[in-house]
Structure formats: C-alpha cells, structure tokens
Design a protein around this motif. Structure first.
Motif, PDB file in Angstrom:
ATOM      1  N   ILE A  51      -4.618  11.237  39.481  1.00  0.00           N
ATOM      2  CA  ILE A  51      -5.442  12.288  38.919  1.00  0.00           C
ATOM      3  C   ILE A  51      -4.642  13.553  38.616  1.00  0.00           C
ATOM      4  N   LEU A  63      -8.250  20.336  39.846  1.00  0.00           N
ATOM      5  CA  LEU A  63      -9.271  19.903  40.801  1.00  0.00           C
ATOM      6  C   LEU A  63     -10.260  21.017  41.116  1.00  0.00           C
ATOM      7  N   LEU A 108     -13.797  21.059  39.248  1.00  0.00           N
ATOM      8  CA  LEU A 108     -14.777  19.983  39.463  1.00  0.00           C
ATOM      9  C   LEU A 108     -16.211  20.483  39.558  1.00  0.00           C
ATOM     10  N   MET A 148     -16.333  16.511  34.255  1.00  0.00           N
ATOM     11  CA  MET A 148     -15.679  15.588  35.172  1.00  0.00           C
ATOM     12  C   MET A 148     -16.695  15.002  36.147  1.00  0.00           C
ATOM     13  N   MET A 170     -17.154  13.383  39.586  1.00  0.00           N
ATOM     14  CA  MET A 170     -16.372  13.305  40.805  1.00  0.00           C
ATOM     15  C   MET A 170     -16.436  11.936  41.453  1.00  0.00           C
ATOM     16  N   HIS A 228     -11.296  12.037  43.934  1.00  0.00           N
ATOM     17  CA  HIS A 228     -11.274  13.444  43.554  1.00  0.00           C
ATOM     18  C   HIS A 228     -11.539  14.340  44.758  1.00  0.00           C
ATOM     19  N   ARG A 234      -9.092  17.164  46.004  1.00  0.00           N
ATOM     20  CA  ARG A 234      -9.556  18.549  46.090  1.00  0.00           C
ATOM     21  C   ARG A 234      -9.287  19.131  47.477  1.00  0.00           C
TER      22      ARG A 234
END
Length: 283
Positions: A220, A231, A234, A241, A243, A247, A251
């Motif tokens: 990613i 990130l 998000l 995006m 999630m 992710h 994050r």
C-alpha cells in the motif's frame, strides 16, 4: 520559528520520501501549518508525490490538505563553489520564508552526499534517517565487525551528521534529535531481524540516536504514490479509499511513527488521523 524535520540518508530505496510525505500530511491533518522543501532537484520524488496529489484532487474535484512546498532547483554554474553558494542561498531563502508562517518544515534530502544535503542536515531540529532492516543498510551508520557484531568504524554519513551537528550548535546553540527508523520490517521473528536490532541498540548509545519503528513491508505504501494519497487520508470520503485490515495496520504504523518522533505537538494530535472503520471481511 518553525520546527524543521529533515529526512536524510545516503542510500536510496529506504522509503525516505514516502516517510516525508506521510509526516507532512499527518501534521496537516493534526491542524498544523506545514512547508515542504525538496532538496533532490534531480529525482524530485517528494515533489512528484505532491504533484500527483494535486492532479488527483483536480481530476476527482475534491479537496485534501496540501502543504506549501518548493523544489530547490540545481544550479547551472560550472564552478563548484559558485554552484554551492547559489543552491545554498536558495535553500536558506525558502527556509526563512517557510519558517515565518509555518509550524513545521519537512526537508527531503537526496539519497547521496551533496552540499545541499549536508546544509539541510545542519538545519534539522529533528533528523529522521530511514533504513531498510538489513546489515546492508546498517552499513549506512557504521561498519560492523562480523565476528563480534560490534561497531568497528563510523560511516561517512554518521561522520557528516556529527559535523552538521557542530555547525548547528555554532549557529543556534542547540542540538538536534537524531532518529533512525527501521522500514520494511518483516512480520516474522527472523534471526537476522533480531541481530540487526541488537546492533542498532548498541549503535544508538554510541553514536547518539533514538530508534523508532518505521513502516512494514506493505504494498500500500508504494501503490499510493500515483494518486498522491497517504494513510492519513483514509478518513476522508473524498479520497475514495475503502479501508481494509491491511490499511488499518499500516495506519497504526504511521501513527506510531508520528508519536515516536516526540515533536512539539499536542499529546493527542495524531490519535484520530485516518479514522474510519474497515470493510467487513476485507483482508
């Protein structure tokens, strides 16, 4: 005066510019004014990331936080001293401009030794040196005795950092906070991973840096370059995006890094960046 964060090392492919843009956007979402300076006038990775971000916003007709930023172009002077003086003056001018109207300045240095890179290091309040989790990249900091797994000689980069620390001390009377982050960490508890960790802990005490966890080996981080997203985006519906659990894990790494730098920010500044529930059943 703005707090200056410098991303620097002398090896490419360590995630330096990716780390830089995540710091920039993370600070923007936390409510701070951020200026970004790209000192790599040839590769321009940070600049291209931000250009992709602007192009994505224009194409999708959305608004996402953007820093003020500049790429310091290389001098065309043939004389080395003249070229260095010209480039140095450009950097100092833009650093002074950003310092007056921003809370943070993020400086991305080239992945090799240049006059501008060394000058940028001398302006660091916080120096962040990303490295891949291997003995090849550890050589960036010091030569290691293979039998005793102990430091035998400082690298050229570490010596340069010491010299720029002196220059900063002479100019401001203050020291910098040097942080080494381990990127592309494997999720497996491998023997080599533990050995690298032990050596880094020893070097941290001898050379004078702090160790902070970086980003894992996740696709990613590389995929987002084309859209210029991070990130921290998000939580924004405009980012488009969806999630996944991957992710969420990525994050959390970004948040851990932002907190680990111990920047002069509110204690909970990064707790809610990128808040959004992952899709059920996503892997």
């Amino acid at each position: 005066m703005a707090h200056t964060i410098v991303l620097g090392n002398e090896k490419g492919g360590s995630g330096k510019s990716t780390t830089a843009v995540h710091l920039v956007v993370g600070l923007l979402y936390a409510g701070y004014r951020v200026g970004a300076i790209d000192l790599d006038g040839r590769q321009r990775t940070l600049s291209r990331y931000l250009e992709n971000r602007q192009a994505y916003m224009d194409q999708m007709q959305v608004r996402l936080p953007m820093p003020d930023w500049v790429s310091i172009r290389r001098s065309e002077a043939q004389d080395r001293a003249e070229a260095e003086a010209e480039e140095g003056a450009r950097f100092e001018e833009w650093h002074a401009r950003f310092s007056d109207r921003h809370d943070f300045i993020v400086v991305d240095c080239p992945g090799n030794h240049t006059y501008l890179a060394a000058l940028g290091h001398s302006y660091a309040d916080t120096l962040v040196t990303p490295m891949n989790d291997s003995f090849i990249d550890l050589d960036l900091l010091a030569q290691v005795n293979p039998r005793e797994i102990a430091q035998s000689k400082l690298s050229h980069y570490s010596e340069m950092v010491f010299e720029q620390r002196k220059q900063r001390m002479l100019r401001t009377g203050t020291n910098l906070d040097w942080i080494v982050i381990r990127n592309r960490l494997s999720n497996l508890d491998a023997k080599n991973k533990r050995r690298v960790g032990r050596v880094l802990e020893k070097l941290a005490k001898r050379i004078g840096f702090r160790l902070v966890p970086g980003f894992g080996e996740r696709v990613i981080f590389r995929e987002m370059f084309l859209s210029g997203l991070t990130l921290s985006d998000l939580a924004e519906p405009e980012a488009g995006m969806n999630m996944t659990m991957s992710h969420v894990a990525a994050r959390s790494e970004v948040r851990a890094l932002l907190r680990g730098l111990k920047l002069p920010v509110a204690q909970n500044a990064f707790d809610s960046a990128g808040e959004q529930e992952p899709q059920r059943g996503a892997a």
